[in-house]
Design an enzyme around this catalytic site. Sequence first.
Site, PDB file in Angstrom:
ATOM      1  CG  ASP A 205      -8.609   2.993  -3.217  1.00 19.41           C
ATOM      2  OD1 ASP A 205      -8.520   4.224  -3.080  1.00 19.41           O
ATOM      3  OD2 ASP A 205      -9.707   2.404  -3.338  1.00 19.41           O
ATOM      4  CD  GLU A 254       9.603 -12.570  -2.559  1.00 25.05           C
ATOM      5  OE1 GLU A 254       9.576 -12.613  -3.813  1.00 25.05           O
ATOM      6  OE2 GLU A 254       8.818 -13.212  -1.831  1.00 25.05           O
TER       7      GLU A 254
END
Length: 525
Positions: A205, A254
């Site tokens: 956001d 990752e």
Amino acid sequence: MDERWWETGVIYEVYPRSFADTDADGIGDLRGVIEHLHYIASLGVDGIWLTPFQPSPGVDQGYDVSDYCDVDPLFGTLADFDELLADAHALDIRVLVDLVPNHTSVDNERFIAAVAAGPGSPERELFHFAQGRDPQTPPNNWLSVFGGPAWSRVAPDSADDTQWYLHLFSPAQPDWNWRNPAVGDYFEGVLRFWLDRGVDGVRVDVAHGLFKTEGLPDSEVVPTVIDGLRSNPLAMDQEPVHDVYRRWRRVAEEYRPPRLLVGEVNLIPARSARYTRADELHQTFAFSFARLGWEPDQWLEVGRELDAVRREYGASPTWALENHDLVRSVTRFGGGERGLARARAGLLSVLGFPGGAYVFQGQELGLPEVDVPLDARKDPMWFRGGVSRDGVRVPMPWTRSTDRHHGFVPEGAVTPPWLPTPDWWGENAVDVQEATDESTLHLFRTAIATRKRLLADGVFAADEGAEWSLADDGLLVCRRDRGAMIAVAMGDNPAVLPEGQVVLASAPQMDGRLPADAAAWIIPD
């Protein structure tokens, strides 16, 4: 599994409080989403984006988050979320959650501690506290996006604590101070919490608004309601923000498969695209397109701009025409039957343009905006700035019947929906549209299935761009690199289509021409 599925994926935005209510309190919840996952799967979309369901006082309908790593009891529990995630994955639906890093809630324990700690404390360094020019005048002239000053006194009646705190939105939403490294560490933990839980990505956001100009000087351009964050360059799009997303990109990669980072970056294409460089966010919404009306010249201009920045930065546009903040496209495009025809054409367009696409719940039904009665409005923007987003957030109509408020609340519920549903709302209901091949819902499902087939056949491709043109008769054409075309008749009369095979159209052809306010997908013969 395609690790870069989002480059051609279609994401369905779910606004949980308006999707389906299962506990009879008038507010949708996570179990309501769980119970309708098969409906979402039937649409053929690749994933869902859940707007905030974390603990919040609800001043801004959840975008004032008080605890980033839990579920508000209003919506359920973490166990409900885990069930939703598992059930969605079983249906091959990815799940994105909303992350709100620009601001928090006055009920966040860190902000409460900052207020209690007083001026000059380390706790206050997590936010923007400052002395006013005098006890009645804020530190600078910035305005809130929701209207009024972007500053509030911490303790208006105190002679000991005369500081103000910054909030680019409502006073209930203090802004984080991202120049403090502790804030970055805190949000990496929040990001990892949800990624470890198994979500497929996050929607960020106000992704461009984290950093403010050092010293917080007055703005030469005084911002206005709605456009405030875009028009105050001192409060957004600061260079240090890119390092935040480089850090988050390393985190996202990752995981296997890598997780998606999509940003709400409400800037012009040339600025927004910088957030999608190879080591930053994967996507940003094409707001320059999403906010358009039915103006062919503007569609052409923005289409060309988005293609140019795609070729420069490598990330495909992320198309949308609706979300929980924008006026429904049926209404924005003129309302009534013509507005619906244009909205259907617009829906077919965003699903055909090269790149990813986001649709908002109810868009697949062709829902119009609702004029919510003044005494029923809940949007803080309405109370501070006179602009209401409530009309796009009215609960989903599942059934024609007015019983159970068109199927939104469960049997026996006595509490009405948090926003009222008009009696005519059922004309657009899911059960009505399931019963006819002429419905917008049928068009949407057909478009998704056709899109997947064309992608599998190589007619559509993930990495292609487009050429845009506009004919004198108002026919806008987006020609994808491999020859497929998206044609939109934006004039007042039927338009002559380019040569090729029409594989899908939002309205039947008329004597070999595409009727006004319709769109078609055309592939080479």
